[in-house]
Motif scaffolding. Structure first.
Motif, PDB file in Angstrom:
ATOM      1  N   VAL A 194       0.890  -1.390  -0.041  1.00 23.13           N
ATOM      2  CA  VAL A 194      -0.109   0.058   0.044  1.00 23.13           C
ATOM      3  C   VAL A 194       0.894   1.364  -0.036  1.00 23.13           C
ATOM      4  CG1 VAL A 194      -1.653   1.442   1.423  1.00 23.13           C
ATOM      5  CG2 VAL A 194      -2.041  -1.128   1.174  1.00 23.13           C
ATOM      6  N   PRO A 195       1.019   2.077  -1.004  1.00 24.87           N
ATOM      7  CA  PRO A 195       1.894   3.142  -1.178  1.00 24.87           C
ATOM      8  C   PRO A 195       1.718   4.214  -0.175  1.00 24.87           C
ATOM      9  CG  PRO A 195       0.996   2.385  -3.263  1.00 24.87           C
ATOM     10  CD  PRO A 195       0.235   1.647  -2.338  1.00 24.87           C
ATOM     11  N   ALA A 196       2.437   4.809   0.566  1.00 33.36           N
ATOM     12  CA  ALA A 196       2.215   5.936   1.458  1.00 33.36           C
ATOM     13  C   ALA A 196       1.368   7.086   0.900  1.00 33.36           C
ATOM     14  CB  ALA A 196       3.490   6.448   2.147  1.00 33.36           C
ATOM     15  N   ASP A 197       1.495   7.464  -0.516  1.00 34.52           N
ATOM     16  CA  ASP A 197       0.723   8.289  -1.223  1.00 34.52           C
ATOM     17  C   ASP A 197      -0.603   7.974  -1.138  1.00 34.52           C
ATOM     18  OD1 ASP A 197       2.828   9.718  -1.698  1.00 34.52           O
ATOM     19  OD2 ASP A 197       3.114   9.373  -3.871  1.00 34.52           O
ATOM     20  N   PHE A 198      -1.188   6.711  -1.020  1.00 30.93           N
ATOM     21  CA  PHE A 198      -2.695   6.338  -1.065  1.00 30.93           C
ATOM     22  C   PHE A 198      -3.037   6.692   0.381  1.00 30.93           C
ATOM     23  CE2 PHE A 198      -3.090   3.187  -4.655  1.00 30.93           C
ATOM     24  CZ  PHE A 198      -2.295   3.973  -5.585  1.00 30.93           C
ATOM     25  N   ALA A 199      -1.883   6.030   1.289  1.00 32.54           N
ATOM     26  CA  ALA A 199      -2.616   6.211   2.769  1.00 32.54           C
ATOM     27  C   ALA A 199      -2.748   7.677   3.274  1.00 32.54           C
ATOM     28  CB  ALA A 199      -1.417   5.580   3.606  1.00 32.54           C
ATOM     29  N   LYS A 200      -1.893   8.675   2.576  1.00 35.27           N
ATOM     30  CA  LYS A 200      -2.042  10.110   3.102  1.00 35.27           C
ATOM     31  C   LYS A 200      -3.288  10.657   2.914  1.00 35.27           C
ATOM     32  CE  LYS A 200      -0.130  12.606  -1.006  1.00 35.27           C
ATOM     33  NZ  LYS A 200       0.953  13.198  -1.625  1.00 35.27           N
ATOM     34  N   HIS A 201      -4.061   9.910   1.869  1.00 35.45           N
ATOM     35  CA  HIS A 201      -5.654  10.757   1.773  1.00 35.45           C
ATOM     36  C   HIS A 201      -6.300  10.148   2.794  1.00 35.45           C
ATOM     37  CE1 HIS A 201      -4.267  12.746  -1.694  1.00 35.45           C
ATOM     38  NE2 HIS A 201      -3.888  11.562  -2.306  1.00 35.45           N
ATOM     39  N   THR A 202      -6.081   9.170   3.671  1.00 33.67           N
ATOM     40  CA  THR A 202      -6.881   8.637   4.713  1.00 33.67           C
ATOM     41  C   THR A 202      -6.873   9.113   6.170  1.00 33.67           C
ATOM     42  OG1 THR A 202      -7.084   6.494   3.185  1.00 33.67           O
ATOM     43  CG2 THR A 202      -7.717   6.496   5.574  1.00 33.67           C
ATOM     44  N   LEU A 203      -7.682   9.687   6.638  1.00 30.66           N
ATOM     45  CA  LEU A 203      -7.549  10.208   8.189  1.00 30.66           C
ATOM     46  C   LEU A 203      -8.268   9.079   8.779  1.00 30.66           C
ATOM     47  CD1 LEU A 203      -8.786  13.788   7.276  1.00 30.66           C
ATOM     48  CD2 LEU A 203      -6.454  13.099   7.431  1.00 30.66           C
ATOM     49  N   THR A 204      -7.539   8.923   9.999  1.00 31.24           N
ATOM     50  CA  THR A 204      -8.325   7.966  11.088  1.00 31.24           C
ATOM     51  C   THR A 204      -8.519   8.474  12.233  1.00 31.24           C
ATOM     52  OG1 THR A 204      -5.905   7.350  11.576  1.00 31.24           O
ATOM     53  CG2 THR A 204      -6.967   5.999   9.818  1.00 31.24           C
ATOM     54  N   ALA A 205      -9.498   8.232  12.991  1.00 20.73           N
ATOM     55  CA  ALA A 205     -10.108   8.609  14.230  1.00 20.73           C
ATOM     56  C   ALA A 205     -10.329   7.542  15.221  1.00 20.73           C
ATOM     57  CB  ALA A 205     -11.458   9.507  13.969  1.00 20.73           C
ATOM     58  N   THR A 206     -10.824   7.610  16.258  1.00 19.08           N
ATOM     59  CA  THR A 206     -10.998   6.642  17.478  1.00 19.08           C
ATOM     60  C   THR A 206     -12.638   6.551  17.330  1.00 19.08           C
ATOM     61  OG1 THR A 206      -9.188   7.284  19.059  1.00 19.08           O
ATOM     62  CG2 THR A 206     -10.979   6.129  19.820  1.00 19.08           C
ATOM     63  N   TYR A 207     -13.048   5.222  17.354  1.00 17.33           N
ATOM     64  CA  TYR A 207     -14.341   4.824  17.206  1.00 17.33           C
ATOM     65  C   TYR A 207     -14.875   5.495  18.533  1.00 17.33           C
ATOM     66  CZ  TYR A 207     -18.620   2.177  16.036  1.00 17.33           C
ATOM     67  OH  TYR A 207     -19.865   2.004  16.024  1.00 17.33           O
ATOM     68  N   ASN A 208     -16.118   5.907  18.560  1.00 22.29           N
ATOM     69  CA  ASN A 208     -17.117   6.809  19.551  1.00 22.29           C
ATOM     70  C   ASN A 208     -16.133   7.990  20.155  1.00 22.29           C
ATOM     71  OD1 ASN A 208     -19.362   5.238  19.793  1.00 22.29           O
ATOM     72  ND2 ASN A 208     -18.003   3.522  20.921  1.00 22.29           N
ATOM     73  N   ASP A 209     -15.423   8.779  19.442  1.00 26.44           N
ATOM     74  CA  ASP A 209     -14.793   9.832  19.874  1.00 26.44           C
ATOM     75  C   ASP A 209     -15.384  10.970  18.835  1.00 26.44           C
ATOM     76  OD1 ASP A 209     -13.061  12.258  20.651  1.00 26.44           O
ATOM     77  OD2 ASP A 209     -11.388  10.756  21.256  1.00 26.44           O
ATOM     78  N   LEU A 210     -16.284  11.649  19.199  1.00 22.25           N
ATOM     79  CA  LEU A 210     -16.753  12.372  18.451  1.00 22.25           C
ATOM     80  C   LEU A 210     -15.825  13.878  18.221  1.00 22.25           C
ATOM     81  CD1 LEU A 210     -19.206  12.897  16.322  1.00 22.25           C
ATOM     82  CD2 LEU A 210     -20.420  13.881  18.225  1.00 22.25           C
ATOM     83  N   GLY A 211     -15.236  14.163  19.389  1.00 23.62           N
ATOM     84  CA  GLY A 211     -14.393  15.414  19.394  1.00 23.62           C
ATOM     85  C   GLY A 211     -12.929  14.953  18.600  1.00 23.62           C
TER      86      GLY A 211
END
Length: 427
Positions: free
Chosen positions: A170-187
């Motif tokens: 999985v190229p880093a250039d692909f991953a950079k478009h994906t943001l990740t958050a903690t489930y159940n953390d709306l803040g």
């Protein structure tokens, strides 16, 4: 129980199939034993190559809500197969199943059939990007949406960082478009949206996370995501590949009364056949080729065997009282397992919604992936093996949900509780 024939088959498979399996969790690596090879199934039971019979709570990872080899589903597949297995051309069956899906989900005005859940989520994300003209997506740690490149991503070092690949290839250039958050953390979600204002095409999530065990949305979490997406022009993609037609006829969205702009389905809608689907508002779906410019295609999309199995399955799910019976069976099992574990000093946490459930080997509750990862996976592996030896087959991973079917009867449930009681005591 002996597994000589399964061991023999596994050795042969490893000569020709990477790891001996066609999907990694089937290798049983996380539970410390070799896999059993299944030869047949009926109702709530599967039988392995050595003739061992198991009460099955895997259910082909969710699709078999009616139980295995339901006669009406088998009859529908057989009848359709007699006229041909695939045409690569439209059939009336596709429209019939599409209509049933759209009637079950009022936010799905149009739907497109595909061949897998991965294909459904991948296509929905492409469509969201094409519709919004934005590149970034937001997903949650521990939510699994298939193995497309942009989804095999874990969190970076902070709430506002870009994701990093979780798999070679999985190229880093692909991953950079994906943001990740903690489930159940709306803040955390709010912070990511603020840091990437106007750049996020979609938020995708499992409404109940079934790939880190069974994690329910906290009160206000789904509602908050819906409000944020509406306010920011972000497409909300609700991945109901697992929960669709399981938690209610209208899935988790009906149960929680929160509706996505796009919805991904699979598993149950194919009655055990390979299938996936994605759909939503007509305004968005009409951007798909051939009507719009967002390309998506598939030779076996809308396969008549899968469509006929899905139609037969959904027809049975509509019968009065179906989901109430699933709820009652699941609640009975939950109570029995809680009581069995409570008679020991083990740290356990049982989480369930409808016919989905999981036993964590830790104190709960579990609300996100970081908490799920604190479970005692060695204890779970020993628990799995002791259940298997007693003829009870649960998911071979601490981080997968179990599933109830209509075919499970009181004897199955009592035998499961008794086996669990012995397994807990042995631990």
């Amino acid at each position: 129980m002996e597994h000589k024939e399964s061991a023999k088959l596994f050795a042969q498979a490893k000569q020709f199939i990477p790891g001996g399996v066609n999907s990694p969790v089937r290798a049983f690596k996380s539970v410390g034993c070799d896999p059993v090879f299944i030869s047949r199934a009926q109702g709530a039971h599967v039988v392995d190559a050595d003739g061992n019979d198991y009460i099955d709570y895997v259910g082909s990872w969710g699709p078999m809500i009616l139980g295995h080899a339901h006669p009406k589903v088998i009859e529908a597949i057989t009848r359709t197969a007699a006229s041909g297995c695939s045409f690569g051309a439209p059939t009336a069956l596709e429209t019939q199943l599409a209509q049933m899906v759209c009637e079950a989900y009022p936010n799905m005005e149009k739907v497109r059939m595909v061949s897998s859940g991965t294909e459904a989520t991948m296509s929905a994300i492409r469509l969201a990007r094409g519709y919004t003209g934005r590149d970034k997506i937001l997903k949650f740690d521990g939510c699994y949406h298939g193995h497309a490149d942009s989804l095999l991503v874990k969190a970076g070092s902070g709430a506002a960082t870009y994701g990093v690949p979780t798999s070679p290839g999985v190229p880093a250039d692909f991953a950079k478009h994906t943001l990740t958050a903690t489930y159940n953390d709306l803040g955390e979600v709010k912070a990511l949206i603020a840091a990437n204002s106007g750049d996020i095409a979609c938020i995708i999530l499992e409404p109940v996370a079934g790939n880190m065990g069974c994690v329910l949305p906290q009160k206000g979490f789904l509602e908050g995501l819906r409000a944020l997406c509406t306010a920011e022009g972000i497409v909300l993609i609700i991945d109901e590949v697992m929960t669709g037609f399981r938690l209610a006829y209208g899935g988790a969205q009906e149960r929680f009364q929160v509706w996505g702009d796009l919805v991904c389905l699979g598993k149950i809608i194919g009655g055990g056949m390979p299938v996936g689907a994605f759909g939503g508002k007509a305004e968005i779906m009409d951007r798909l080729s051939p009507q719009g410019g967002v390309y998506q295609a598939g030779t076996l999309s809308g396969n008549p065997l899968a469509m006929s199995a899905g139609i037969a399955t959904l027809s049975l799910l509509k019968e009065e009282g179906f989901y109430q019976q699933i709820e009652e069976k699941s609640a009975y099992l939950e109570q029995g397992l809680r009581q069995a574990a409570g008679r020991t000093s083990l740290q356990t946490c049982f989480q369930r919604v409808g016919g989905m459930f999981c036993t964590y080997f830790q104190n709960g509750p579990v609300d996100n992936f970081a908490q799920a990862a604190q479970s005692d996976t060695d204890a779970f592996g020993r628990f799995f093996r002791k259940l298997l030896d007693q003829g009870v087959y649960i998911a071979p991973s601490q981080f997968e949900a179990g599933f109830m079917s209509m075919a499970h009867n009181r004897d199955d449930l009592d035998r499961t509780i008794e086996a669990a009681e012995r397994a807990f005591a042995a631990l």
